[in-house]
Design a protein around this motif. Structure first.
Motif, short mmCIF file in Angstrom:
data_model
loop_
_atom_site.label_atom_id
_atom_site.label_comp_id
_atom_site.label_asym_id
_atom_site.label_seq_id
_atom_site.Cartn_x
_atom_site.Cartn_y
_atom_site.Cartn_z
N VAL A 225 0.84 -1.20 0.00
CA VAL A 225 0.00 0.00 0.00
C VAL A 225 0.88 1.25 0.00
O VAL A 225 0.61 2.21 -0.72
N TYR A 226 1.95 1.24 0.77
CA TYR A 226 2.86 2.39 0.78
C TYR A 226 3.54 2.59 -0.56
O TYR A 226 3.77 3.73 -0.98
N HIS A 227 3.87 1.51 -1.26
CA HIS A 227 4.44 1.67 -2.60
C HIS A 227 3.46 2.40 -3.50
O HIS A 227 3.85 3.28 -4.28
N SER A 228 2.19 2.04 -3.41
CA SER A 228 1.17 2.73 -4.20
C SER A 228 1.05 4.19 -3.76
O SER A 228 0.93 5.09 -4.60
N LEU A 229 1.08 4.42 -2.47
CA LEU A 229 0.96 5.77 -1.93
C LEU A 229 2.10 6.66 -2.43
O LEU A 229 1.89 7.84 -2.74
N VAL B 108 -2.63 4.83 7.56
CA VAL B 108 -2.47 3.87 6.47
C VAL B 108 -2.35 2.46 7.04
O VAL B 108 -2.97 1.52 6.55
N TYR B 109 -1.56 2.32 8.11
CA TYR B 109 -1.48 1.03 8.80
C TYR B 109 -2.87 0.59 9.24
O TYR B 109 -3.30 -0.54 8.98
N ALA B 110 -3.57 1.48 9.94
CA ALA B 110 -4.89 1.14 10.48
C ALA B 110 -5.88 0.77 9.37
O ALA B 110 -6.60 -0.22 9.48
N SER B 111 -5.90 1.55 8.30
CA SER B 111 -6.82 1.28 7.19
C SER B 111 -6.52 -0.05 6.52
O SER B 111 -7.42 -0.79 6.16
N THR B 112 -5.24 -0.35 6.37
CA THR B 112 -4.85 -1.61 5.74
C THR B 112 -5.24 -2.79 6.63
O THR B 112 -5.76 -3.80 6.14
N ILE B 113 -5.01 -2.66 7.92
CA ILE B 113 -5.39 -3.74 8.85
C ILE B 113 -6.90 -3.93 8.87
O ILE B 113 -7.40 -5.06 8.83
#
Length: 168
Positions: A91-95, A119-124
């Motif tokens: 997700v961070y690569h996309s961000l 971002v961590y929270a949303s991904t989890i």
């Protein structure tokens, strides 16, 4: 592990190796020990492996092996039932295709700020809801939930932040 569990019989466990563990070659062997220990206590315990976020891509003094770390997590899906991956790294690569590292790091280098933590929270949360799959879409929305920008990557996560008017 006894110290951390201290008699607890968990139904759900999150395990994540951080950025400082990016040079470890034995992560899966270590994870097997942890998962087997937990499953010995509760064979039905769900496990979510959380990959680490990507440091500032402009940095020249970091040996970023984190992509390999996340890929290694996927190998464990073949070995264990009731396990999921929260692909924070992907997700961070996309961000990074739409945001500058200063927008999601607290120190412009390797620690997430409040947005980076979201971002961590949303991904989890997306992982727990079953939305994350090997292919991901990250959508940036305004306060009215209008999509401002969508990035194709790995997984399926919707992020919302009032400061995303400049995401494109």
């Amino acid at each position: 592990l006894d110290f951390f569990l201290n008699g607890i019989n968990p139904d759900l466990v999150f395990i994540g190796y951080g950025m400082n563990e990016n040079t470890r070659t034995s992560i899966n062997a270590e994870l097997r020990v942890i998962i087997d220990y937990i499953r010995n206590i509760n064979p039905d315990c769900s496990v979510v492996l959380v990959s680490a976020f990507v440091p500032n891509y402009n940095s020249t003094n970091i040996d970023n092996n984190l992509d390999t770390q996340e890929t290694a997590y996927y190998e464990l899906l073949e070995e264990y039932d009731n396990i999921a991956i929260a692909p924070v790294n992907s997700v961070y690569h996309s961000l990074q295709t739409v945001k500058d590292p200063a927008d999601y790091t607290a120190n412009c280098y390797n620690h997430p700020n409040d947005f980076g933590s979201s971002v961590y929270a949303s991904t989890i949360l997306a992982t727990l809801s079953g939305e994350v799959a090997p292919a991901v879409t990250v959508s940036f929305t305004d306060n009215s939930d209008n999509v401002i920008h969508t990035v194709e990557g790995y997984g399926s996560v919707a992020l919302s932040d009032k400061d995303y008017a400049d995401a494109e």
